[in-house]
Design an enzyme around this catalytic site. Structure first.
Site, PDB file in Angstrom:
ATOM      1  CE  LYS A 149      69.688  -1.239  48.061  1.00  0.00           C
ATOM      2  NZ  LYS A 149      70.141  -2.120  49.155  1.00  0.00           N
ATOM      3  CD  GLN A 193      73.553  -3.392  50.206  1.00  0.00           C
ATOM      4  OE1 GLN A 193      72.875  -2.373  50.078  1.00  0.00           O
ATOM      5  NE2 GLN A 193      73.136  -4.567  49.783  1.00  0.00           N
ATOM      6  CG  ASP A 216      67.220  -2.381  54.615  1.00  0.00           C
ATOM      7  OD1 ASP A 216      66.590  -2.215  53.544  1.00  0.00           O
ATOM      8  OD2 ASP A 216      68.398  -2.809  54.648  1.00  0.00           O
TER       9      ASP A 216
END
Ligand code: NAP
Length: 384
Positions: A149, A193, A216
């Site tokens: 990412k 994460q 997200d």
């Protein structure tokens, strides 16, 4: 998911026109939405018994008569009507030197590259887009994910900040870090994460991210707006699924869509997006009584389970669009939720690897740009 699996998923898919002999593949032959099927150019006169090279999606699958055949350029709706006798199989096709394999491969790698290029242009226009990723602990797969990412964000010109905390970090430390990033004007988007180490309440942490910065799309505010049919930030994998459908002209409106899996990050949001796109949506899960019967009705199938091959050829309606999200590493290598033989009946199918995986990263980057627009007032984010 482990590190190797992640790397496998991002490997270059083999797509395009495969030729068992004669001319090499022409450059650029793997265009999105075309060709409508793989062509196995057998090159010159062939003996009927000669077996052509098989597409990777069909490796390990017994040759079987196909149930329908697609015509190049035919719209998806018509493909259902075109379901027809397939006695003209590869053997018969050898005489005409071209054999057709039904499913159009929905090439996520190629589409993701286009999206990432678009993101880079948008970042340049905005001048600055800041994305902070937060990694807590030593999970090897998470380390690989964050590296990918970060790399993709940097390549797109995003100011990517890689923040890491040790495995034994306390929940208070993580919450304090998130609060600091929320206040930081240089940071447009924040990604924590998952999974987090066991001592940390994930819901508390993801719920602490400022909603306009929640790239997200898992903060209850963003999940709630998606539920209400007015999405703001949306999880990247579901958004990628919708992009894949759109890029191949598969309009969910009026279609039967079956989503297998009901997680917050994939199953639920993709079901909401399909509903918003006017599909008739059925959500399946581990307690679904007859999964095969549900899937058999579907024009669009999204499999997000993590059980290799749970979607079999027999379960899929001819011509259906099938998106394989599940990823499992087995002794034979990476496996999706969709059995490779589904390629023989589906109208559209994501490859594994090279389908939904690359799209996830691309759509995350797009989310970062969206976050920057929210923060600059270019896009409206509701006052909370
Ligand atoms: P998850 O949270 O474990 O959810 C799995 C879902 O599958 C659950 O809703 C579960 O039902 C359902 N399920 C389990 N066994 C089933 C069965 N036999 N029949 C029907 N449904 C069944 O997983 P996730 O985070 O959504 O991820 C799913 C898969 O996608 C994993 O393999 C993951 O690695 C992969 N993934 C891929 C990407 C990508 O970019 N391609 C992104 C994210 C995740 P219950 O709710 O009843 O337990």
């Amino acid at each position: 998911m482990d590190a190797l699996l992640v790397l496998d998923e991002l490997a270059e898919p083999e797509v395009g026109i495969l030729r068992a002999g004669g001319r090499p593949p022409s450059p650029g032959s793997a265009r999105l939405g075309a060709p409508a099927q793989y062509e196995l150019d057998l090159g010159g006169e062939q003996d009927d018994e000669r077996q052509p090279e098989r597409h990777p999606l069909l490796q390990g699958v017994d040759e079987q008569p196909r149930e329908h055949e697609h015509q190049r350029g035919q719209p998806h709706d018509e493909l259902h009507a075109a379901a027809a006798d397939h006695s003209a199989t590869v053997r018969g096709r050898a005489r005409s030197r071209v054999a057709r394999v039904p499913a159009t491969v929905m090439d996520g790698k190629a589409l993701a590259a286009e999206i990432r290029a678009g993101v880079a242009r948008e970042v340049a226009e905005l001048g600055h887009v800041g994305l902070a990723t937060v990694l807590v602990g030593d999970d090897p797969a998470s380390h690989v994910y964050i590296s990918l990412k970060q790399k993709a964000a940097t390549e797109a010109g995003i100011d990517a900040r890689d923040v890491r905390l040790p495995e034994d970090a306390s929940e208070e430390e993580v919450l304090a870090l998130v609060a600091e990033l929320n206040r930081d004007d240089e940071v447009d988007g924040i990604l924590v994460q998952l999974p987090l180490p066991g001592q940390i309440d994930e819901a508390r942490v993801t719920g602490a991210v400022s909603p306009p910065k929640d790239v997200d799309g898992i903060h209850p505010v963003n999940a709630g707006y998606l539920y209400l049919g007015t999405p703001l930030h949306v999880p990247a994998t579901p958004a990628g699924c919708m992009e894949l459908l759109a890029a191949h002209g598969v309009d969910p409106a009026g279609k039967e869509a079956v989503v297998i899996g009901r997680s917050e990050i994939v199953g639920r949001p993709v079901a909401m997006l399909l509903l918003q796109a006017n599909a008739t949506v059925t959500m399946c899960h581990s307690k679904t009584a007859d999964l095969a019967a549900e899937v058999r009705r579907a024009d669009i199938v999204v499999a997000a389970v993590g059980v290799p091959g749970i979607v079999t050829r027999e379960m899929v309606k001819p011509g259906a669009a099938v998106l394989d999200v599940g990823l499992t590493r087995t002794e034979e290598g990476i496996r999706g939720d969709v059995d490779p033989a589904v390629a023989e009946v589906a109208g559209y199918l994501t490859p594994m690897p090279g389908g939904t995986g690359p799209m996830t990263i691309a759509l995350l980057l797009r989310s970062a740009v969206r976050a920057a627009r929210y923060r600059r007032g270019i896009l409206a984010y509701p006052i909370l």
